[in-house]
Design a protein around this motif. Sequence first.
Motif, mmCIF file in Angstrom:
data_model
loop_
_atom_site.group_PDB
_atom_site.id
_atom_site.type_symbol
_atom_site.label_atom_id
_atom_site.label_comp_id
_atom_site.label_asym_id
_atom_site.label_seq_id
_atom_site.Cartn_x
_atom_site.Cartn_y
_atom_site.Cartn_z
ATOM 1 N N ALA B 4 0.824 -1.213 0.000
ATOM 2 C CA ALA B 4 0.000 0.000 0.000
ATOM 3 C C ALA B 4 0.857 1.262 0.000
ATOM 4 O O ALA B 4 0.523 2.254 -0.642
ATOM 5 N N ILE B 5 1.994 1.186 0.709
ATOM 6 C CA ILE B 5 2.858 2.364 0.822
ATOM 7 C C ILE B 5 3.318 2.838 -0.560
ATOM 8 O O ILE B 5 3.429 4.039 -0.818
ATOM 9 N N ILE B 6 3.558 1.881 -1.470
ATOM 10 C CA ILE B 6 4.001 2.249 -2.816
ATOM 11 C C ILE B 6 2.875 2.987 -3.540
ATOM 12 O O ILE B 6 3.071 4.033 -4.151
ATOM 13 N N TRP B 7 1.674 2.405 -3.437
ATOM 14 C CA TRP B 7 0.519 2.988 -4.102
ATOM 15 C C TRP B 7 0.247 4.398 -3.583
ATOM 16 O O TRP B 7 -0.004 5.323 -4.351
ATOM 17 N N GLU B 8 0.352 4.549 -2.243
ATOM 18 C CA GLU B 8 0.091 5.866 -1.637
ATOM 19 C C GLU B 8 1.109 6.908 -2.078
ATOM 20 O O GLU B 8 0.778 8.075 -2.256
ATOM 21 N N SER B 9 2.371 6.494 -2.220
ATOM 22 C CA SER B 9 3.392 7.500 -2.518
ATOM 23 C C SER B 9 3.604 7.703 -4.011
ATOM 24 O O SER B 9 4.411 8.546 -4.407
ATOM 25 N N LEU B 10 2.870 6.947 -4.838
ATOM 26 C CA LEU B 10 3.084 7.050 -6.284
ATOM 27 C C LEU B 10 2.921 8.472 -6.838
ATOM 28 O O LEU B 10 3.759 8.923 -7.621
ATOM 29 N N PRO B 11 1.868 9.221 -6.432
ATOM 30 C CA PRO B 11 1.745 10.583 -6.988
ATOM 31 C C PRO B 11 2.968 11.447 -6.684
ATOM 32 O O PRO B 11 3.464 12.167 -7.551
ATOM 33 N N ARG B 12 3.496 11.333 -5.439
ATOM 34 C CA ARG B 12 4.656 12.157 -5.093
ATOM 35 C C ARG B 12 5.886 11.699 -5.850
ATOM 36 O O ARG B 12 6.710 12.520 -6.273
ATOM 37 N N VAL B 171 21.202 15.508 -7.331
ATOM 38 C CA VAL B 171 20.657 16.793 -6.885
ATOM 39 C C VAL B 171 19.841 16.624 -5.605
ATOM 40 O O VAL B 171 19.611 17.584 -4.876
ATOM 41 N N SER B 172 19.440 15.370 -5.307
ATOM 42 C CA SER B 172 18.715 15.140 -4.052
ATOM 43 C C SER B 172 19.619 15.442 -2.852
ATOM 44 O O SER B 172 19.134 15.768 -1.777
ATOM 45 N N ILE B 173 20.943 15.323 -3.046
ATOM 46 C CA ILE B 173 21.864 15.584 -1.935
ATOM 47 C C ILE B 173 21.891 17.076 -1.608
ATOM 48 O O ILE B 173 22.115 17.459 -0.472
ATOM 49 N N ILE B 174 21.663 17.941 -2.614
ATOM 50 C CA ILE B 174 21.577 19.367 -2.304
ATOM 51 C C ILE B 174 20.104 19.797 -2.202
ATOM 52 O O ILE B 174 19.725 20.861 -2.693
ATOM 53 N N THR B 175 19.310 18.951 -1.568
ATOM 54 C CA THR B 175 17.948 19.275 -1.109
ATOM 55 C C THR B 175 16.852 19.336 -2.173
ATOM 56 O O THR B 175 15.701 19.634 -1.836
ATOM 57 N N LEU B 176 17.157 19.070 -3.442
ATOM 58 C CA LEU B 176 16.069 19.130 -4.424
ATOM 59 C C LEU B 176 15.211 17.868 -4.341
ATOM 60 O O LEU B 176 15.702 16.787 -4.030
ATOM 61 N N LEU B 177 13.912 18.016 -4.638
ATOM 62 C CA LEU B 177 13.007 16.877 -4.534
ATOM 63 C C LEU B 177 12.773 16.234 -5.898
ATOM 64 O O LEU B 177 11.669 16.247 -6.430
ATOM 65 N N ASP B 178 13.845 15.672 -6.435
ATOM 66 C CA ASP B 178 13.694 14.886 -7.653
ATOM 67 C C ASP B 178 13.246 13.481 -7.245
ATOM 68 O O ASP B 178 12.922 13.251 -6.076
ATOM 69 N N LEU B 179 13.228 12.545 -8.171
ATOM 70 C CA LEU B 179 12.726 11.202 -7.858
ATOM 71 C C LEU B 179 13.452 10.602 -6.656
ATOM 72 O O LEU B 179 12.815 10.094 -5.719
ATOM 73 N N ILE B 186 10.300 10.017 1.744
ATOM 74 C CA ILE B 186 9.252 9.076 2.149
ATOM 75 C C ILE B 186 9.858 7.959 3.000
ATOM 76 O O ILE B 186 9.268 7.519 3.986
ATOM 77 N N VAL B 187 11.066 7.514 2.624
ATOM 78 C CA VAL B 187 11.739 6.467 3.408
ATOM 79 C C VAL B 187 12.007 6.954 4.823
ATOM 80 O O VAL B 187 11.782 6.238 5.800
ATOM 81 N N ALA B 188 12.450 8.211 4.937
ATOM 82 C CA ALA B 188 12.780 8.738 6.254
ATOM 83 C C ALA B 188 11.552 8.755 7.162
ATOM 84 O O ALA B 188 11.665 8.627 8.373
ATOM 85 N N ARG B 189 10.357 8.913 6.559
ATOM 86 C CA ARG B 189 9.144 8.970 7.385
ATOM 87 C C ARG B 189 8.511 7.607 7.603
ATOM 88 O O ARG B 189 7.883 7.365 8.614
ATOM 89 N N SER B 190 8.653 6.721 6.597
ATOM 90 C CA SER B 190 7.912 5.456 6.670
ATOM 91 C C SER B 190 8.779 4.270 7.062
ATOM 92 O O SER B 190 8.260 3.210 7.386
ATOM 93 N N LYS B 195 11.183 -1.069 -0.465
ATOM 94 C CA LYS B 195 10.019 -0.962 -1.353
ATOM 95 C C LYS B 195 10.095 0.319 -2.182
ATOM 96 O O LYS B 195 9.883 0.319 -3.391
ATOM 97 N N LEU B 196 10.419 1.434 -1.501
ATOM 98 C CA LEU B 196 10.415 2.710 -2.211
ATOM 99 C C LEU B 196 11.606 2.840 -3.149
ATOM 100 O O LEU B 196 11.473 3.337 -4.265
ATOM 101 N N TYR B 197 12.778 2.401 -2.679
ATOM 102 C CA TYR B 197 13.945 2.530 -3.547
ATOM 103 C C TYR B 197 13.823 1.636 -4.778
ATOM 104 O O TYR B 197 14.259 2.006 -5.868
ATOM 105 N N ILE B 198 13.213 0.457 -4.610
ATOM 106 C CA ILE B 198 13.038 -0.409 -5.787
ATOM 107 C C ILE B 198 12.035 0.219 -6.752
ATOM 108 O O ILE B 198 12.243 0.236 -7.969
ATOM 109 N N THR B 199 10.941 0.787 -6.201
ATOM 110 C CA THR B 199 9.967 1.459 -7.073
ATOM 111 C C THR B 199 10.640 2.603 -7.840
ATOM 112 O O THR B 199 10.483 2.720 -9.064
ATOM 113 N N ALA B 200 11.402 3.430 -7.108
ATOM 114 C CA ALA B 200 12.085 4.536 -7.771
ATOM 115 C C ALA B 200 13.064 4.005 -8.824
ATOM 116 O O ALA B 200 13.170 4.547 -9.919
#
Lengths: 229, 240
Positions: B4-12, B171-179, B186-190, B195-200
Motif C-alpha cells: 500500500a505504501i508504494i501505491w500511496e506514494s506514487l503521486p509524489r 541533486v537530491s543531496i543538495i535538497t532538491l526533490l527529484d525522484l 518518504i523512506v525517512a518517514r515510513s 520498497k520505495l527505492y526499488i519502485t524509484a
Amino acid sequence: MLDLKGYGWMLWQGLELTILVGLAAMALALGLGLLGAWGKLAQGRAGRWAAGTYTTVIRGVPELLLILLVYYGVPTLIQDIAEGAGHDIILDINPFVAGVITIGFIYGAFATEVFRGAFLAVPRGQIEAARAAGMGQALTFRRIVLPQMWRFALPGLGNVWLVLIKATALISVIQLEELVRNADIAARATKLPFTFFFVVSLFFLGITIVSMVVQRRAEVWANRGVRRA
Amino acid sequence: MDLAIIWESLPRLLDGAALTLEITVISVLIGLALAVPLAIMRLSPNPLLWMPVYGYILYFRGTPLLVQLFLVYYGSGQFRPFLDSIGLWVLFREAYFCAVLTLTLNTAAYTAEILRGAIQGVPRGDIEAARAVGYSGILLYRRIVLPKAFRLALPAYTNEVVFLLQATSLVSIITLLDLTGVARIIVARSFEPYKLYITAGLMYLAMSYFFILLSRFIEHRLSGHMRERPASGTAAPGQR
C-alpha cells in the motif's frame, strides 16, 4: 598558497580510504565481470538471463539509488524476512563493506560488457586450434583466451576504473569517512567550502591523470607481442 | 507483503520523476548547445582556443560530479559578498540553479569530447569533396561536417544522456526533490526503504529505456539513406 587550517591530514586520510574503497570495489567488479561475461556467453539459458538482467538493471538505475538500496534497504529486507519467519534480528552493514559491495556490484555490470567484447575479439581459430591440440575448456581459457583477452579488455577496464573511482564520492552519503565526507566536515568547521571541495577535486583529478598514464603503459605492455601496421 | 505504501506514494514519486526529467532535458539541451562550439574550439590548431577547452574538459571529466555540485552549491557561499555585489547571489542561493548549472557544465564537457571524436571521424574525402565544390568555414561545418558528426556521435551521445539522467539523482543531496529526493523523504518517514527505492529504481529504468528507444528511433530516421530499399518488405537490421 591554500590554507587548509590544519585539516590537510584529514583530507589525506580520506584520500587513502577513497583509494582503498576504489581498489577493493574494482577487484570485486573484475570478478563479477568475468562471471557475468561467462554467463552471457555460456550455453545455458539461465546464465544468459541472469547476466542480461544484471547488466540491464544496473545500467538503468542511478548509482546513488543503488547505494541507498544496499545500505538502507537490504538490512531492512532481511529483517522483514526474518520477522516473517519468526526471528527478531537487527542488522547493520558497515559503511565500508556496503560501499565496496555496491560500487563493485555496479561496475561489475560495466566490466561484464568489457569482458564479453574482449572475449569475442579473441580469434575463434585460436580456440579451435587449442581444442584440436587437446586442451580442455578450462586449459584453453587459462592459456589461450585469458592472456589475449587482457589486451582487448584493457582500454575498457581503464574507463571502468576512471568512472568507478569518481563514483566512490557517492558513498560519502552513507557517512563513510572518505575524501568527500572529510572535506565536507572540514568545510563546515572552517566555513571555507570552496577551498576544501576544490582541493578534493584536484585530488580526484590527480588520481585520474595518474590512472591514465598507468593505463597507457599497461596497454603498451599488453600489446608488446603485437606488430603494428 | 504490504504494498500500500508504494501505491500511496506514487503521486509524489511521479512529481519527483517530473523534476528529474525537467532537469535532465534542460541540462542536455543547454549542454549540447555549449558542446558544439567547444568541440570545434578543441580541434582548433590555435593553442589559445584549444588549451582552455582541453583544461575544462579534463577538469569536468576527471572529477566527481558530486564534488562539482558541492563546489557550486556550497562553494559559492565563500564568495557571497562578491556575488551579492554583482547581483548573482539570488541565483547561487537556489539549489535548482546550482544543480542545472553544474549538470550543464558537466554534460557539455562529456558531449564536447564525444563530438570531437565524431568530427575527427568524418571521412577526409567528404571534406575534400565539399571544399572542391566551394564550401568553407561555417557553411562547411553546418552542411557537411556537423550533420555527419552528429550521426556518428549518436550512440555514444545516447549513453551520455542516459548517464546524465541517472546523474541527476545527485541533486537530491543538495535538497532538491527529484525522484531520488522524494523517495528518500518518504523512506525517512515510513522506514520502508527497499520498497520505495526499488519502485524509484524501476521508474529510472523506464525513463532510461525511453531515452534509448527515442535514440534508436532517431538513429533509424537519420540512416534511411544507408539502408536498402525495403523491396521484400524486410527491414535491414539496425546498427546495434
